[in-house]
Design an enzyme around this catalytic site. Structure first.
Site, mmCIF file in Angstrom:
data_model
loop_
_atom_site.group_PDB
_atom_site.id
_atom_site.type_symbol
_atom_site.label_atom_id
_atom_site.label_comp_id
_atom_site.label_asym_id
_atom_site.label_seq_id
_atom_site.Cartn_x
_atom_site.Cartn_y
_atom_site.Cartn_z
ATOM 1 N N HIS A 194 -0.890 -35.786 32.835
ATOM 2 C CA HIS A 194 -0.895 -35.350 34.329
ATOM 3 C C HIS A 194 -1.525 -36.109 35.192
ATOM 4 O O HIS A 194 -2.354 -37.335 34.853
ATOM 5 C CB HIS A 194 -1.010 -33.739 34.399
ATOM 6 C CG HIS A 194 -2.551 -33.458 34.298
ATOM 7 N ND1 HIS A 194 -3.016 -33.273 32.783
ATOM 8 C CD2 HIS A 194 -3.501 -33.508 34.908
ATOM 9 C CE1 HIS A 194 -4.359 -32.995 33.111
ATOM 10 N NE2 HIS A 194 -4.620 -32.983 34.305
ATOM 11 N N LYS B 286 -4.214 -38.618 29.106
ATOM 12 C CA LYS B 286 -3.962 -37.638 29.942
ATOM 13 C C LYS B 286 -2.597 -37.594 30.244
ATOM 14 O O LYS B 286 -2.101 -38.609 30.884
ATOM 15 C CB LYS B 286 -5.010 -37.901 31.237
ATOM 16 C CG LYS B 286 -5.082 -37.172 32.271
ATOM 17 C CD LYS B 286 -5.885 -37.377 33.373
ATOM 18 C CE LYS B 286 -5.821 -36.295 34.405
ATOM 19 N NZ LYS B 286 -6.636 -36.773 35.722
#
Ligand code: OMP
Length: 219
Positions: A104, A102
């Protein structure tokens, strides 16, 4: 009914232990398959978690965090961590990996407890055949921190050879990673339960024994 028989009946009643023609992760063609994705209801997962927790508690495996490899290991580890707390008062953490990093928010490859060096981790997974899945999860887990994997708990040990060796997958896991594998039941328990009429499936026994003669090993 013994504890193992109860678990095997639970697998059959949940549609998890199935018979037919299956191609396995290792490429082997098998006449039976254990699909833990078929534990679907809250009651089934609560019961399953209880069996994992019993295995951890009975074997006194040291633990701080349960790791459930994505995707199938995630609900299994969650069920086990809840059962450890509710059934045994052992309140530990859990975490799982992401299949894709991921980029962000909090970012990263892991969700749940942030792993630390030396942390006692148990890997919670469904089934072991050749040990390929463990081989894939170990580097991921070790990339998070230098954790101390105190064991791997699975529902069924198919008692098969590792790839390219005559050692069992369970023996190879110990040799390569120092990881001891604990299972709730193994294929011999399942064959015996069918032979004893605890569960249906006598018509599949010949094929299962044939398959076991080709890929099976004792340990
Ligand atoms: P190995 O990685 O060869 O040990 O195979 C185990 C993995 O294959 C499991 O984590 C499952 O993803 C899948 N599997 C089952 O779910 N049930 C089975 O009965 C057999 C397998 C398999 O493909 O061998």
């Amino acid at each position: 009914m013994t504890y193992k028989e109860e678990f095997i009946k639970f697998m059959v009643d949940s549609g998890v232990l199935t018979f037919g023609d299956f191609t396995l992760k290792s490429g082997r063609k098998a006449p039976y398959f254990i699909n833990c994705g078929n534990y679907k209801t809250g009651e089934q997962l609560a019961k399953l978690g209880g069996f994992y927790a019993d295995c951890i508690a009975d074997n006194k495996i040291p633990v701080e965090t349960l790791f459930g490899p994505a995707y199938k290991g995630i609900p299994l580890a969650v069920s086990a961590v809840i059962a450890l707390a509710t059934k045994y008062g052992i309140d530990v953490s859990y975490c799982f990996d992401r299949k894709e990093a991921k980029d962000h928010g909090e970012g990263g490859m892991f969700v749940g407890k942030k792993l630390a060096d030396g942390e006692k981790v148990i890997i919670i997974d469904d089934v072991m055949t050749s040990g390929k899945a463990l081989r894939e999860s170990m580097p991921k887990l070790k990339s998070a921190a230098d954790v101390n994997v105190t064991g791997m708990v699975i529902t069924v040990d198919r008692m098969e050879k590792a790839l390219d060796t005559d050692l069992s997958a369970v023996e190879q896991a110990y040799k390569d990673f120092g990881v001891k594998v604990y299972s709730i039941v193994n294929i011999n328990d399942i064959i015996k339960a069918i032979q004893d009429g605890v569960v249906e499936g006598k018509e599949y026994l010949d094929k299962m024994l044939e398959y076991r003669a080709a890929y099976g090993v004792d340990h």
